[in-house]
Design a protein around this motif. Structure first.
Motif, PDB file in Angstrom:
ATOM      1  N   TYR A 108       0.841  -1.193   0.000  1.00 34.37           N
ATOM      2  CA  TYR A 108       0.000   0.000   0.000  1.00 34.37           C
ATOM      3  C   TYR A 108       0.876   1.242   0.000  1.00 34.37           C
ATOM      4  O   TYR A 108       1.984   1.242   0.513  1.00 34.37           O
ATOM      5  N   ARG A 109       0.373   2.269  -0.655  1.00 33.21           N
ATOM      6  CA  ARG A 109       1.088   3.534  -0.765  1.00 33.21           C
ATOM      7  C   ARG A 109       0.131   4.668  -0.412  1.00 33.21           C
ATOM      8  O   ARG A 109      -1.040   4.639  -0.814  1.00 33.21           O
ATOM      9  N   VAL A 110       0.623   5.626   0.325  1.00 32.23           N
ATOM     10  CA  VAL A 110      -0.156   6.813   0.658  1.00 32.23           C
ATOM     11  C   VAL A 110       0.521   7.993  -0.022  1.00 32.23           C
ATOM     12  O   VAL A 110       1.645   8.354   0.318  1.00 32.23           O
ATOM     13  N   ILE A 111      -0.172   8.570  -0.992  1.00 30.42           N
ATOM     14  CA  ILE A 111       0.381   9.677  -1.774  1.00 30.42           C
ATOM     15  C   ILE A 111      -0.701  10.737  -1.927  1.00 30.42           C
ATOM     16  O   ILE A 111      -1.792  10.449  -2.449  1.00 30.42           O
ATOM     17  N   GLY A 112      -0.424  11.933  -1.472  1.00 23.11           N
ATOM     18  CA  GLY A 112      -1.408  12.994  -1.579  1.00 23.11           C
ATOM     19  C   GLY A 112      -2.679  12.637  -0.821  1.00 23.11           C
ATOM     20  O   GLY A 112      -2.635  12.276   0.358  1.00 23.11           O
ATOM     21  N   ASP A 113      -3.811  12.665  -1.514  1.00 18.97           N
ATOM     22  CA  ASP A 113      -5.108  12.420  -0.866  1.00 18.97           C
ATOM     23  C   ASP A 113      -5.572  10.978  -0.984  1.00 18.97           C
ATOM     24  O   ASP A 113      -6.682  10.659  -0.544  1.00 18.97           O
ATOM     25  N   TYR A 114      -4.736  10.107  -1.572  1.00 18.85           N
ATOM     26  CA  TYR A 114      -5.201   8.747  -1.832  1.00 18.85           C
ATOM     27  C   TYR A 114      -4.292   7.679  -1.213  1.00 18.85           C
ATOM     28  O   TYR A 114      -3.082   7.877  -1.055  1.00 18.85           O
ATOM     29  N   THR A 115      -4.922   6.546  -0.880  1.00 21.24           N
ATOM     30  CA  THR A 115      -4.202   5.354  -0.453  1.00 21.24           C
ATOM     31  C   THR A 115      -4.405   4.281  -1.516  1.00 21.24           C
ATOM     32  O   THR A 115      -5.544   3.993  -1.915  1.00 21.24           O
ATOM     33  N   TYR A 116      -3.306   3.704  -1.987  1.00 23.22           N
ATOM     34  CA  TYR A 116      -3.328   2.692  -3.042  1.00 23.22           C
ATOM     35  C   TYR A 116      -3.030   1.331  -2.418  1.00 23.22           C
ATOM     36  O   TYR A 116      -2.102   1.193  -1.611  1.00 23.22           O
ATOM     37  N   VAL A 117      -3.793   0.303  -2.822  1.00 22.00           N
ATOM     38  CA  VAL A 117      -3.656  -1.024  -2.210  1.00 22.00           C
ATOM     39  C   VAL A 117      -3.663  -2.107  -3.280  1.00 22.00           C
ATOM     40  O   VAL A 117      -4.426  -2.037  -4.257  1.00 22.00           O
ATOM     41  N   ARG A 118      -2.806  -3.099  -3.085  1.00 24.93           N
ATOM     42  CA  ARG A 118      -2.808  -4.300  -3.931  1.00 24.93           C
ATOM     43  C   ARG A 118      -2.508  -5.500  -3.041  1.00 24.93           C
ATOM     44  O   ARG A 118      -1.605  -5.450  -2.199  1.00 24.93           O
ATOM     45  N   LEU A 149      -9.576  -8.963  -5.639  1.00 25.32           N
ATOM     46  CA  LEU A 149      -9.296 -10.387  -5.771  1.00 25.32           C
ATOM     47  C   LEU A 149      -8.432 -10.688  -6.996  1.00 25.32           C
ATOM     48  O   LEU A 149      -7.683 -11.666  -7.016  1.00 25.32           O
ATOM     49  N   GLU A 150      -8.548  -9.862  -8.016  1.00 16.12           N
ATOM     50  CA  GLU A 150      -7.774 -10.066  -9.236  1.00 16.12           C
ATOM     51  C   GLU A 150      -6.335  -9.578  -9.100  1.00 16.12           C
ATOM     52  O   GLU A 150      -5.537  -9.709 -10.023  1.00 16.12           O
ATOM     53  N   GLY A 151      -6.002  -9.025  -7.926  1.00 15.40           N
ATOM     54  CA  GLY A 151      -4.639  -8.566  -7.686  1.00 15.40           C
ATOM     55  C   GLY A 151      -4.326  -7.227  -8.320  1.00 15.40           C
ATOM     56  O   GLY A 151      -3.153  -6.881  -8.482  1.00 15.40           O
ATOM     57  N   GLU A 152      -5.358  -6.461  -8.670  1.00 14.54           N
ATOM     58  CA  GLU A 152      -5.138  -5.165  -9.291  1.00 14.54           C
ATOM     59  C   GLU A 152      -5.013  -4.068  -8.227  1.00 14.54           C
ATOM     60  O   GLU A 152      -5.477  -4.217  -7.094  1.00 14.54           O
ATOM     61  N   TRP A 153      -4.404  -2.965  -8.617  1.00 16.44           N
ATOM     62  CA  TRP A 153      -4.304  -1.810  -7.727  1.00 16.44           C
ATOM     63  C   TRP A 153      -5.662  -1.118  -7.640  1.00 16.44           C
ATOM     64  O   TRP A 153      -6.332  -0.892  -8.657  1.00 16.44           O
ATOM     65  N   ILE A 154      -6.071  -0.793  -6.429  1.00 16.21           N
ATOM     66  CA  ILE A 154      -7.231   0.070  -6.224  1.00 16.21           C
ATOM     67  C   ILE A 154      -6.780   1.274  -5.409  1.00 16.21           C
ATOM     68  O   ILE A 154      -5.742   1.213  -4.725  1.00 16.21           O
ATOM     69  N   LYS A 155      -7.525   2.363  -5.487  1.00 14.34           N
ATOM     70  CA  LYS A 155      -7.192   3.530  -4.683  1.00 14.34           C
ATOM     71  C   LYS A 155      -8.448   4.050  -3.994  1.00 14.34           C
ATOM     72  O   LYS A 155      -9.541   4.041  -4.573  1.00 14.34           O
ATOM     73  N   ALA A 307       2.588   7.034  -7.603  1.00 16.46           N
ATOM     74  CA  ALA A 307       1.280   6.382  -7.678  1.00 16.46           C
ATOM     75  C   ALA A 307       1.320   5.306  -8.757  1.00 16.46           C
ATOM     76  O   ALA A 307       1.820   5.547  -9.862  1.00 16.46           O
ATOM     77  N   PRO A 308       0.829   4.097  -8.474  1.00 17.98           N
ATOM     78  CA  PRO A 308       0.835   3.028  -9.481  1.00 17.98           C
ATOM     79  C   PRO A 308      -0.100   3.368 -10.644  1.00 17.98           C
ATOM     80  O   PRO A 308      -1.201   3.895 -10.436  1.00 17.98           O
ATOM     81  N   ALA A 309       0.327   3.055 -11.832  1.00 13.13           N
ATOM     82  CA  ALA A 309      -0.485   3.333 -13.019  1.00 13.13           C
ATOM     83  C   ALA A 309      -1.680   2.391 -13.081  1.00 13.13           C
ATOM     84  O   ALA A 309      -1.598   1.221 -12.708  1.00 13.13           O
ATOM     85  N   GLY A 310      -2.808   2.918 -13.546  1.00 11.43           N
ATOM     86  CA  GLY A 310      -3.974   2.077 -13.799  1.00 11.43           C
ATOM     87  C   GLY A 310      -4.770   1.698 -12.567  1.00 11.43           C
ATOM     88  O   GLY A 310      -5.627   0.799 -12.639  1.00 11.43           O
TER      89      GLY A 310
END
Length: 344
Positions: A108-118, A149-155, A307-310
């Motif tokens: 997980y990454r916290v950048i700006g106003d968003y948290t990204y999780v995979r 579940l598909e292992g994709e990045w969500i934010k 931030a991860p692409a896509g």
């Protein structure tokens, strides 16, 4: 840092070691970005040996032993200010990754106003024994949960995560009031604790230094484990009422049977900068087969977190609806789903 200050209270060699550690930690505090990597220096056979005397159904599974032997926790932080002066609002980015033998298990990454999780859900289900339905078997109503579940990045908006966390804390409050603030130590209590700890460490810990021609230097801090723990707890008990609510110190009875073998923390300095800390725990294992068992922390300069692409943007309510709703419509019956979510 407590070790560094404590060393100055002891022998001449301790004083020299303490000054070097003190300078090394000062240099870390001046950085605006840092990275840390934590792992176990051991192997799967050693981890299995640790509980070899347990009941067969309670022993560590082979897959779990292999995971923990190769697992690494990596953390990177960037700040607008030097780390030693930074508060929560000064942190501009943070990245955390838990890796196993086959790659990242959780990021997980916290950048700006968003948290990204995979998440590698498949790997976690193998370890937990609580299967989740394949992503391609889920209905469209699973939404964001299907992406996870598909292992994709969500934010997710970080503010939503914070509000959800505060709401869960409030739901656990039996009085139904506002969630209490995170317990902290005031400056006066911190000073008392540091003084108490330094006195014990100066008395019980021996420091040794050794250097190499390439600018690498080792400072080893060694102490008998049970003696050190007992003395530290004796110093802390008079301060128990000043500790945050819910803090319970172990009793003398709790530590009386702890091994009193000597444990060593090895600080590696490279050109005066802290590069690694390794704590040898093998001596604490009550098993003759355990020869190599250490906790290792590596320190480095933090790289830029991007931030991860896509990444797919989702809402917390959408994510929870997908987990509690869409997933149950797939491969789970009501009773089976209840059992598996409890295990998770």
């Amino acid at each position: 840092m407590v070790l560094a200050g404590s060393a100055a209270c002891g022998t001449v060699e301790n004083l020299s070691a303490g000054q070097k550690l003190d300078r090394a930690f000062d240099e870390l505090g001046k950085e605006r970005s840092l990275s840390f990597e934590l792992d176990l220096d051991t192997d799967a056979a050693t981890l299995k040996a640790l509980d070899s005397e347990a009941e067969p159904d309670e022993r560590m599974p082979d897959e779990a032993a292999e995971l923990f032997a190769d697992a690494r926790l990596s953390v990177s932080v960037q700040s607008r200010k030097p780390i030693e002066q930074s508060g929560e609002k000064d942190i501009t980015a943070m990245a955390v990754k838990l890796s196993g033998p086959d790659g990242a298990l959780l990021e997980y990454r916290v950048i700006g106003d968003y948290t990204y999780v995979r998440v590698d859900v498949e790997a976690f289900t193998r370890l937990s024994g609580a299967p989740m339905p394949p992503a391609d078997e889920l209905p469209d109503s699973a939404g964001a949960f299907k992406k996870l579940l598909e292992g994709e990045w969500i934010k997710v908006a970080t503010k939503e995560l914070e509000e959800a966390g505060a709401g869960m804390a409030g739901a656990e409050d039996p009085e139904g009031g506002e969630p209490s603030a995170e317990p902290t130590l005031d400056a006066k209590t911190q000073k008392k604790l540091t003084k108490a700890l330094r006195q014990v460490i100066a008395q019980e810990v021996d420091f040794k230094t050794s250097g190499g021609s390439d600018g690498t230097e080792h400072i080893k801090a060694t102490a008998p484990f049970r003696t050190l723990m007992t003395e530290l707890l004796d110093e802390l008990r008079p301060l128990a009422e000043e500790l945050p609510p819910g803090t319970e110190l172990p009793t003398a009875e709790d530590v009386k049977d702890a091994p009193n073998e000597k444990v060593t923390a090895d600080f590696t300095l490279k050109n005066g900068e802290l590069a690694e800390v390794s704590v040898d725990l093998a001596e604490l294992a009550e098993n003759a087969k355990v020869k190599k068992f250490a906790l290792v922390l590596r320190v480095g300069e933090g790289g830029k977190t991007t931030a991860p692409a896509g990444a797919t943007e989702v809402r917390m309510d959408e994510l929870m609806e997908g987990f509690l709703g869409g997933a149950t419509e797939g491969a789970f019956g009501e009773e089976e789903f209840a059992q598996d979510t409890q295990a998770w």
